[in-house]
Design an enzyme around this catalytic site. Structure first.
Site, short mmCIF file in Angstrom:
data_model
loop_
_atom_site.label_atom_id
_atom_site.label_comp_id
_atom_site.label_asym_id
_atom_site.label_seq_id
_atom_site.Cartn_x
_atom_site.Cartn_y
_atom_site.Cartn_z
N PHE A 1 47.47 48.62 36.04
CA PHE A 1 46.19 48.78 36.74
C PHE A 1 46.02 50.25 37.09
CE2 PHE A 1 43.46 45.41 39.04
CZ PHE A 1 43.34 44.63 37.91
N GLN B 1 33.80 51.72 47.97
CA GLN B 1 34.29 51.81 46.58
C GLN B 1 33.20 51.39 45.59
OE1 GLN B 1 37.74 49.29 44.85
NE2 GLN B 1 38.41 51.42 44.92
N HIS C 1 32.92 50.32 41.78
CA HIS C 1 33.77 49.91 40.65
C HIS C 1 33.18 50.47 39.36
CE1 HIS C 1 36.12 47.54 37.86
NE2 HIS C 1 36.85 47.09 38.87
N LEU D 1 31.19 41.92 37.82
CA LEU D 1 32.38 42.72 37.50
C LEU D 1 32.97 42.42 36.13
CD1 LEU D 1 34.39 44.69 38.98
CD2 LEU D 1 35.85 42.70 39.19
N GLU E 1 39.19 45.39 36.07
CA GLU E 1 40.04 46.52 35.63
C GLU E 1 41.11 46.02 34.65
OE1 GLU E 1 40.61 49.39 38.74
OE2 GLU E 1 42.76 49.36 38.37
N ARG F 1 39.85 54.21 40.64
CA ARG F 1 38.44 53.85 40.48
C ARG F 1 37.47 54.96 40.89
NH1 ARG F 1 38.96 47.64 42.66
NH2 ARG F 1 40.03 46.93 40.78
N HIS G 1 31.48 47.97 45.22
CA HIS G 1 32.47 46.91 44.95
C HIS G 1 33.30 46.52 46.16
CE1 HIS G 1 35.27 44.55 42.61
NE2 HIS G 1 36.29 45.27 43.04
N ARG H 1 40.66 52.56 47.42
CA ARG H 1 41.62 51.47 47.22
C ARG H 1 42.05 51.39 45.77
NH1 ARG H 1 41.25 46.02 45.43
NH2 ARG H 1 38.98 46.09 45.21
#
Ligand SMILES: Cc1cc2nc3c(=O)[nH]c(=O)nc-3n(C[C@H](O)[C@H](O)[C@H](O)COP(=O)(O)OP(=O)(O)OC[C@H]3O[C@@H](n4cnc5c(N)ncnc54)[C@H](O)[C@@H]3O)c2cc1C
Length: 576
Positions: free
Chosen positions: A118, A231, A233, A243, A246, A277, A351, A386
């Site tokens: 990730f 955040q 995304h 979404l 990821e 991100r 996000h 994050r």
């Protein structure tokens, strides 16, 4: 009038985990949720949950310390390092607990929990169940709630806290089926109401993720922390902003611009698509702004702004069907394309809410008896950005700790008289009067128009790239909308399933939270993590290595600051 030891507001992952912990600690918990728990937003989580299990061949050297370092670096050094260390050292046991409760994680060929790479992580440490990880964990925890016979008031909507001399001793909630308000007493209350993403227009969040769960504690004296860090995304499908996990890039997907170029080499030469991100979102937005993205035909009714391609075709049918079946379903259903054969048109969107109700690592807030956990809380382990896979971990780790601590507090204070019957009746009457006023309002303003204007100004002016003048414009606009909201024309009475009233109450919270986001963002004169200013392009540790705290006053939020806890890692330049 009912009475419980601990009330948990929210039936998502944080709420369910807190309730199980409270019950196991000997308290009698009650879960209250405006929707059925397994419909909570947590069920939409796709890609996975981080833990340094070292099961992947490339992850043999992983450890809690390395997970902590990646998280702190990812946070642009705004996370509290003691809280991060607690989270990453607890992560393996938290995952094995879920496994032992029957969570169907994907497996390696030798039967261990599989892990995928990730963004921003030094090793593949994201445990997953295909691209339906949140759904699996939510079902697993709900099963435990049923097994432990924890009562759930579903389709009940918490409107206010009950407080006595600064101590929280319950909630006022509306039973949506009857429309009736009830005061429910408790020795401790845990808020686990999720994020505030729907303040924005372009968001990957469920429609239920509004700001009210943050504003109720805020109005009662809890602080909101670091709310300016929102955040975005990198990969949500154009127009709908659903979404694309990821995990698509974790499994090897590419980001491609209109010149057929893997443009991430310009921005993060080493990590490429698996940079954190904040960096990937800015890179995509830069490609679009500089004309290397595809443009959306306005006639298509898209949300505007252009897009690039997420290409997973080279992964092949078998891998896509095994690891990313949900992503394929979404593309077929909402875009009419099959990602096995076609690249996916994507654009960044809101996000996650990195900030939230200020808590310590036991979930304690500034209000005695009031706790918070999950996305509505800010412990803080995510800081200014994050890492993917750390939020699900946050919910189960700090959900559990807050459940234990709230149970302890409630059992210790059980014998103390909390609030007398008259004061309780008075609170109930005040809340009822507030709801009635909302229903009776006959002004000229259309609340749905106010919502659209709020979403637009947050998208346009407090987005991926920010400037002082834009944010000032946003703050002025939010304040104007707050005034106009007092003059709304509403439609109706307190009736069963009055979702219009619920929506209006949520809007009231949204506006206050939006004001805190815009104020905090305007005040912070630096660029850090997701807060990227064109007029202050550098991180400024000298002046801004500190948390923003917002306190409620009748005249508007007041900002103050508190230091970041640094244990081992002095801030360095972030390079990927
Ligand atoms: C599409 C998507 C995919 C994601 N994928 C991942 C991932 O793969 N890995 C990862 O780590 N993170 C992921 N995240 C983030 C993560 O899913 C969330 O941060 C997390 O699930 C939040 O859990 P929660 O328990 O705090 O809140 P939620 O799951 O949002 O639950 C909130 C609960 O509060 C209740 N509630 C709210 N207000 C009230 C009220 N006033 N009265 C009564 N009840 C109320 C709701 O009914 C709900 O039950 C993803 C996020 C999105 C948007």
């Amino acid at each position: 009038m009912s009475m419980f030891d601990v009330i948990i507001v929210g039936g998502g992952l944080a709420g369910l985990r807190a309730a199980i912990a409270a019950k196991e600690s000997g308290a009698s918990p009650l879960i209250i949720s405006k929707i059925h728990p397994v419909r909570s937003h947590s069920g939409a989580a796709q890609g996975g949950i981080n833990a340094p299990l070292a099961n992947h061949p490339d992850g043999k050297d992983d450890s809690p310390a390395k997970h902590a370092f990646d998280t702190i670096k990812g946070s642009d050094y705004l996370a509290d390092q003691d809280a991060v260390e607690l989270m990453t050292s607890t992560a393996p046991s938290a995952i094995y607990e879920l496994e032992h409760w029957g969570c169907p994680f994907d497996r390696t060929t030798d039967g261990r929990i599989a892990q995928r790479p990730f963004g921003g992580a030094g090793y593949p440490r994201t445990c997953f169940g295909a691209d339906r990880t949140g759904h699996y964990i939510l079902q697993t925890l709900y099963e435990q709630v049923v097994k432990q016979q924890i009562p759930v008031y579903e389709e009940w909507f918490v409107v206010s806290l009950i407080a006595n001399e600064g101590t929280c001793c319950g909630v006022v909630a509306q039973n949506l089926r009857t429309g009736k308000l009830e005061a429910i007493e408790a020795h401790a209350v845990i808020f686990a109401t999720g994020g505030a993403g729907r303040i924005y227009g372009r968001s990957s969040n469920a429609l239920t993720s509004t700001g009210l769960g943050m504003s109720i504690p805020f109005w009662a004296g809890a602080h909101l922390k670091d709310m300016e860090f929102i955040q975005f995304h990198p990969t949500t499908i154009i127009g709908k902003n659903i979404l694309m996990t990821e995990g698509c890039r974790g499994e090897g997907g590419y980001l491609i611009n209109k010149d057929n170029e893997r443009f991430m080499k310009r921005y993060a030469a080493e990590k490429m698509e698996l940079a954190p991100r904040d960096i990937v979102s800015r890179s995509i937005q830069t490609e679009i702004n500089e004309g290397r993205g595809f443009s959306i035909d306005p006639a298509s009714g898209g949300s505007g702004g252009g897009y690039v391609h997420l290409d997973i075709r080279h992964l092949g049918r078998a891998k896509i069907m095994e690891r990313l079946p949900g992503v394929r379903d979404i593309c077929l259903e909402f875009l009419g394309i099959d990602p096995i054969d076609s690249p996916i048109p994507i654009q960044p969107a809101q996000h996650y809410t990195m900030g939230g109700i200020d808590t310590d690592s036991n979930g304690k807030t500034a209000v005695k008896g009031l706790y918070a956990a999950g996305e509505c809380a800010c412990v803080s382990v995510h800081g200014a950005n994050r890492l993917g896979g750390n939020s699900l971990l946050d919910t189960i780790v700090f959900g559990k700790f807050s459940g234990i601590k709230a149970a302890q507090e409630s059992l210790e204070s059980k014998t103390k008289c909390r609030i007398d019957a008259n004061a309780l009746k008075m609170t109930l009457k005040q809340v009822e009067a507030h709801l009635q006023r909302m229903c009776d309002n006959r002004g000229n303003e259309n609340p749905y128009q106010i919502k659209l204007e709020l979403a637009k100004v947050m998208d346009d002016k407090v987005g991926i790239f920010r400037t002082g003048s834009d944010m000032k414009e946003a703050l002025d606009k939010v304040r104007e909308l707050k005034k106009r909201f007092k003059q709304i024309r509403s439609a109706g009475m307190i009736t069963p399933f009055n979702y219009n009233l619920l929506w209006l109450l949520e809007m009231e919270g949204n506006l206050d939270v939006a004001e805190v986001i815009a104020m905090g963002a305007l005040a912070r004169q630096e660029s850090r993590g997701s807060h990227s200013r064109r007029d202050f392009t550098k991180r400024d540790d000298q002046n801004w290595l500190k948390h923003t705290l917002a306190s409620y006053t009748k005249d508007g939020p007041v900002l103050s600051y508190k230091p970041v806890t640094i244990t081992k890692h002095q801030p360095q330049e972030r390079k990927y």
